[in-house]
Scaffold this active site. Structure first.
Site, short mmCIF file in Angstrom:
data_model
loop_
_atom_site.label_atom_id
_atom_site.label_comp_id
_atom_site.label_asym_id
_atom_site.label_seq_id
_atom_site.Cartn_x
_atom_site.Cartn_y
_atom_site.Cartn_z
CB CYS A 14 -27.17 1.39 -30.96
SG CYS A 14 -25.71 0.80 -31.85
CD GLU A 56 -27.96 3.98 -33.98
OE1 GLU A 56 -27.78 3.31 -35.02
OE2 GLU A 56 -27.05 4.15 -33.13
#
Length: 224
Positions: free
Chosen positions: A135, A207
């Site tokens: 992230c 993600e």
């Protein structure tokens, strides 16, 4: 080769898909529908609450005061600075604090955060960093890439997001985490390194799923 470089090479195909997702590209050229970003902002707020818990667990699992202090600083920054900026930014999209605080997680948000917390609670510090790193690392890269587009950082709705993640301050946090995983991987047997790779790959996949969830504004199937 540093272990972080090995991780990067491992996930490059899905990494590139993250960076070229329509949600990301349309933020860069300013054509993203505001309702999609609004949905993203709410889910990202929920995500940040759980992400902060990972930093808290990092402080618990750290074996030296410097690393413990860094995770504590990240926890403080996330809870008291980043989330406040998030609340202020959300006002542009007519998202109230009450809406943020009472929002329900999408299936993807729930799965992603539960996986990340499961790894962080039950695994080593290296596993925790492997889970949180995609992230931070990918947002830094995406921010820098979009920031290079003419006018992207000046966009009324998305420019501040791009500037924040392209900033040197955010880059320093990402770099610290990248350096930390390299330190933690030193001397580990191949079996453990492969496990770290799998964790890093899984959260990189999450993600992509998060961008796609936001673009589709995907919540739970209705009962109707």
């Amino acid at each position: 080769m540093k272990f972080s470089q090995r991780l990067y090479a491992k996930v490059l195909p899905i990494w590139n898909r993250n960076h070229t997702h329509p949600f990301v590209l349309q933020m860069g050229d300013g054509t993203l529908e505001k309702e999609k970003f609004r949905f993203y902002m709410i889910q990202d707020y929920i995500y940040l609450i759980e992400y902060a818990k990972v930093f808290a667990l990092g402080a618990v699992k750290a074996t030296d005061l410097e690393t413990m202090g860094k995770f504590a600083a990240l926890l403080h920054s996330t809870l008291n600075e980043e989330m406040e900026l998030h609340r202020q930014y959300a006002k542009r999209f007519d998202i109230s604090v009450e809406e943020l605080e009472t929002a329900k997680p999408s299936p993807t948000t729930l799965a992603y955060t539960h996986y990340m917390l499961h790894v962080s609670q039950n695994g080593t510090l290296a596993e925790l960093v492997s889970a949180l790193l995609p992230c931070m690392w990918s947002y830094w890269e995406i921010g820098k890439e979009l920031n290079q587009r003419k006018g992207a950082s000046d966009n009324e709705f998305y420019g501040e997001w791009i500037s924040m993640y392209a900033s040197d301050e955010f880059g320093q946090l990402a770099t610290w985490c990248i350096d930390l995983i390299d330190q933690l991987a030193e001397g580990k047997p191949e079996s453990e390194l492969e496990k770290l790779e799998d964790i890093f790959l899984n959260t990189t996949r999450f993600e992509y799923m998060f961008w796609d969830m936001a673009y589709q504004e995907a919540m739970w199937p209705t009962d109707e």
